[in-house]
Design a protein around this motif. Structure first.
Motif, short mmCIF file in Angstrom:
data_model
loop_
_atom_site.label_atom_id
_atom_site.label_comp_id
_atom_site.label_asym_id
_atom_site.label_seq_id
_atom_site.Cartn_x
_atom_site.Cartn_y
_atom_site.Cartn_z
N GLN A 188 49.61 37.83 65.66
CA GLN A 188 48.32 37.83 64.99
C GLN A 188 48.29 38.89 63.90
OE1 GLN A 188 45.83 35.66 65.62
NE2 GLN A 188 44.64 36.55 63.94
N LEU A 189 47.88 38.51 62.70
CA LEU A 189 47.81 39.44 61.56
C LEU A 189 46.38 39.79 61.23
CD1 LEU A 189 50.46 37.86 59.13
CD2 LEU A 189 50.68 39.99 60.41
N ASN A 190 46.20 40.99 60.73
CA ASN A 190 44.89 41.39 60.22
C ASN A 190 44.50 40.46 59.09
OD1 ASN A 190 42.94 42.94 58.45
ND2 ASN A 190 43.13 44.37 60.15
N VAL A 191 43.21 40.22 58.93
CA VAL A 191 42.73 39.27 57.94
C VAL A 191 43.14 39.67 56.51
CG1 VAL A 191 40.50 40.43 57.68
CG2 VAL A 191 40.70 37.98 57.15
N THR A 192 43.28 40.96 56.27
CA THR A 192 43.64 41.39 54.91
C THR A 192 45.08 41.03 54.56
OG1 THR A 192 44.27 43.59 55.72
CG2 THR A 192 42.01 43.31 54.93
N GLU A 193 45.89 40.71 55.55
CA GLU A 193 47.29 40.38 55.29
C GLU A 193 47.48 38.92 54.87
OE1 GLU A 193 49.54 42.79 55.31
OE2 GLU A 193 47.96 44.17 55.95
N THR A 194 46.49 38.08 55.20
CA THR A 194 46.62 36.65 54.88
C THR A 194 45.41 36.09 54.15
OG1 THR A 194 45.71 36.07 57.05
CG2 THR A 194 48.11 36.21 56.86
N GLY A 195 44.27 36.77 54.24
CA GLY A 195 43.04 36.24 53.64
C GLY A 195 42.76 36.83 52.27
N ILE A 196 42.13 36.03 51.43
CA ILE A 196 41.72 36.47 50.09
C ILE A 196 40.22 36.25 49.97
CG2 ILE A 196 41.96 36.14 47.61
CD1 ILE A 196 44.79 35.16 48.10
N ARG A 197 39.51 37.28 49.61
CA ARG A 197 38.05 37.24 49.56
C ARG A 197 37.56 36.35 48.41
NH1 ARG A 197 34.95 42.95 49.69
NH2 ARG A 197 36.17 42.99 51.63
N ASP A 198 36.43 35.69 48.64
CA ASP A 198 35.78 34.96 47.56
C ASP A 198 35.14 35.97 46.61
OD1 ASP A 198 36.42 32.47 48.59
OD2 ASP A 198 34.60 32.38 49.84
N LEU A 199 35.37 35.77 45.34
CA LEU A 199 34.92 36.74 44.35
C LEU A 199 33.95 36.10 43.37
CD1 LEU A 199 38.42 38.31 43.59
CD2 LEU A 199 36.62 39.32 45.00
N THR A 200 33.02 36.90 42.87
CA THR A 200 32.04 36.41 41.90
C THR A 200 32.64 36.44 40.49
OG1 THR A 200 31.12 38.60 41.46
CG2 THR A 200 30.21 37.39 43.33
N GLU A 201 31.99 35.73 39.60
CA GLU A 201 32.43 35.72 38.20
C GLU A 201 32.37 37.12 37.61
OE1 GLU A 201 31.30 33.58 33.93
OE2 GLU A 201 30.28 33.00 35.79
N GLU A 202 31.36 37.88 38.00
CA GLU A 202 31.24 39.25 37.50
C GLU A 202 32.43 40.10 37.94
OE1 GLU A 202 28.15 43.08 37.73
OE2 GLU A 202 27.73 41.21 38.83
N GLN A 203 32.88 39.90 39.18
CA GLN A 203 34.00 40.68 39.69
C GLN A 203 35.32 40.34 38.99
OE1 GLN A 203 33.34 39.57 43.85
NE2 GLN A 203 33.00 41.74 44.38
N THR A 204 35.50 39.07 38.63
CA THR A 204 36.76 38.66 38.01
C THR A 204 36.75 38.79 36.49
OG1 THR A 204 35.99 36.35 37.98
CG2 THR A 204 37.32 37.06 39.86
N THR A 205 35.61 39.09 35.91
CA THR A 205 35.54 39.29 34.45
C THR A 205 36.14 40.65 34.10
OG1 THR A 205 33.55 37.92 34.26
CG2 THR A 205 34.02 39.47 32.47
N ARG A 206 37.05 40.64 33.15
CA ARG A 206 37.72 41.89 32.75
C ARG A 206 36.97 42.55 31.59
NH1 ARG A 206 42.92 42.52 34.71
NH2 ARG A 206 42.56 44.67 34.03
N ASN A 207 36.43 43.70 31.86
CA ASN A 207 35.74 44.48 30.83
C ASN A 207 36.35 45.87 30.72
OD1 ASN A 207 34.95 45.42 33.33
ND2 ASN A 207 32.79 45.73 32.78
N ASP A 208 37.63 45.96 31.10
CA ASP A 208 38.26 47.28 31.22
C ASP A 208 39.61 47.36 30.51
OD1 ASP A 208 39.41 45.40 32.95
OD2 ASP A 208 40.08 46.93 34.34
N MET A 209 39.90 46.43 29.61
CA MET A 209 41.23 46.37 29.03
C MET A 209 41.55 47.55 28.12
SD MET A 209 42.30 43.79 30.55
CE MET A 209 43.89 43.55 29.76
N ASP A 210 40.53 48.25 27.61
CA ASP A 210 40.77 49.42 26.76
C ASP A 210 40.52 50.72 27.53
OD1 ASP A 210 38.08 49.04 27.03
OD2 ASP A 210 37.58 49.40 24.92
N CYS A 211 40.59 50.62 28.86
CA CYS A 211 40.41 51.80 29.71
C CYS A 211 41.75 52.25 30.30
CB CYS A 211 39.47 51.48 30.87
SG CYS A 211 37.76 51.10 30.36
#
Length: 314
Positions: A188-211
């Motif tokens: 049995q594996l911890n959920v973080t080893e096999t699971g990927i969280r559902d993410l919002t559009e705000e979370q996946t939007t990149r606003n940090d490329m010049d950081c």
């Protein structure tokens, strides 16, 4: 006078006339012979002169052709030299222009802030006041740096979800999951080893490329308890940035204690060199305490300064 005497005189006269005619004819023949010899000599000399003239002409012509060929070769050489010189000048001008452009790009490259990728160890109001991100923003402002700290962390999220948020391909993520399942061999594996969280559009939007990215991830797992894999996953996120030369990586042992700080630091410091900060080296407090968050913020500010990433002129 007798007839006999008269005939004798006539014969003598005729003989004299014949002798005279023979002499005249001989003279004429001699003169004609001499004239023919002179004419023959003249014609011979003329012919020799013409042949000499032809030879001289051919020699002059040949010499002229050689001069023309030499002049043509010199022109070609001169053109080649001119072309080479012109090309060299253009190359130098291009190099100078490229150098100028690179210099201008370096001078005009703007860094809008510092972006924090990875784990957020505090919740709610605590995070807004005591997280290393909140402390780092205050330190930057108090020290005269006009830079914004951007939050790209996940509370309680694993590294697989963080890579997805950064835009790492699904194929790469599924490769890590398959690797974890194979290593578990049915366990049995911890959920973080096999699971990927559902993410919002705000979370996946990149606003940090010049950081400047600060990557602090791995506390909640997702890297199969293997520091080398954690370093690889950190690099996956780093590779999504345009400027991959300016970054900081912070390491702390995982929540479940499956890897020690010493083992983690050994692998990550070898991978990242001067870009790496060991949280264990700057504080003895647990990672989620206010004191540890304060120490990490101070260490990040110091590293930004030491690496020459920020200046107050910004």
């Amino acid at each position: 006078m007798s007839r006999r005497k008269k005939g004798r005189k006539t014969n003598i006269l005729l003989g004299i006339i014949c002798i005279l005619l023979v002499g005249v004819l001989g003279s004429i023949l001699v003169i004609s012979r001499q004239a023919e010899q002179k004419e023959s000599q003249r014609l011979t000399e003329l012919a020799d002169g013409q042949q000499s003239g032809i030879e001289d002409y051919e020699a002059v012509k040949e010499h002229a052709e050689e001069l023309q060929k030499t002049a043509s070769e010199e022109d070609e050489t001169a053109d080649s030299d001119n072309n080479t010189a012109e090309k060299s000048k253009k190359d130098k001008d291009t190099e100078a222009a490229d150098s100028t452009d690179n210099t201008e790009n370096e001078e005009t490259r703007t860094i809008s802030g510092v972006v924090c990728w990875g784990d957020d160890l505090l919740n709610g109001a605590e995070s807004d006041t005591y997280s290393y991100m909140a402390v780092l923003q205050k330190l930057l402002t108090d020290n005269g740096y006009n830079l914004t700290v951007v939050n790209k962390t996940l509370q309680g999220g694993g590294t697989l979800s963080m890579m997805k948020m950064a835009g790492v391909s699904d194929e790469t993520l599924q490769g890590y999951i398959a690797k974890h399942q194979q290593a578990a061999n049915g366990a049995q594996l911890n959920v973080t080893e096999t699971g990927i969280r559902d993410l919002t559009e705000e979370q996946t939007t990149r606003n940090d490329m010049d950081c400047i990215p600060v990557i602090f991830m791995g506390y909640y797992g997702g890297w199969n308890h293997d520091p080398a894999e954690l370093a690889e996953q950190q690099e996956q996120i780093l590779n999504t940035f345009q400027n991959k030369d300016q970054f900081i990586v912070v390491g702390t042992r995982p929540l479940d204690g499956t890897v020690t700080s010493e083992a983690l630091d050994a692998a990550l410091s070898q991978k990242w060199g001067e870009h790496y900060i060991s949280l264990a080296s700057v504080t003895a407090q647990p990672s989620a305490t206010y004191e540890a968050q304060q120490a990490m913020a101070e260490a990040i500010l110091q590293k930004l300064q030491d690496l020459g990433y920020i200046s107050k002129a910004q």
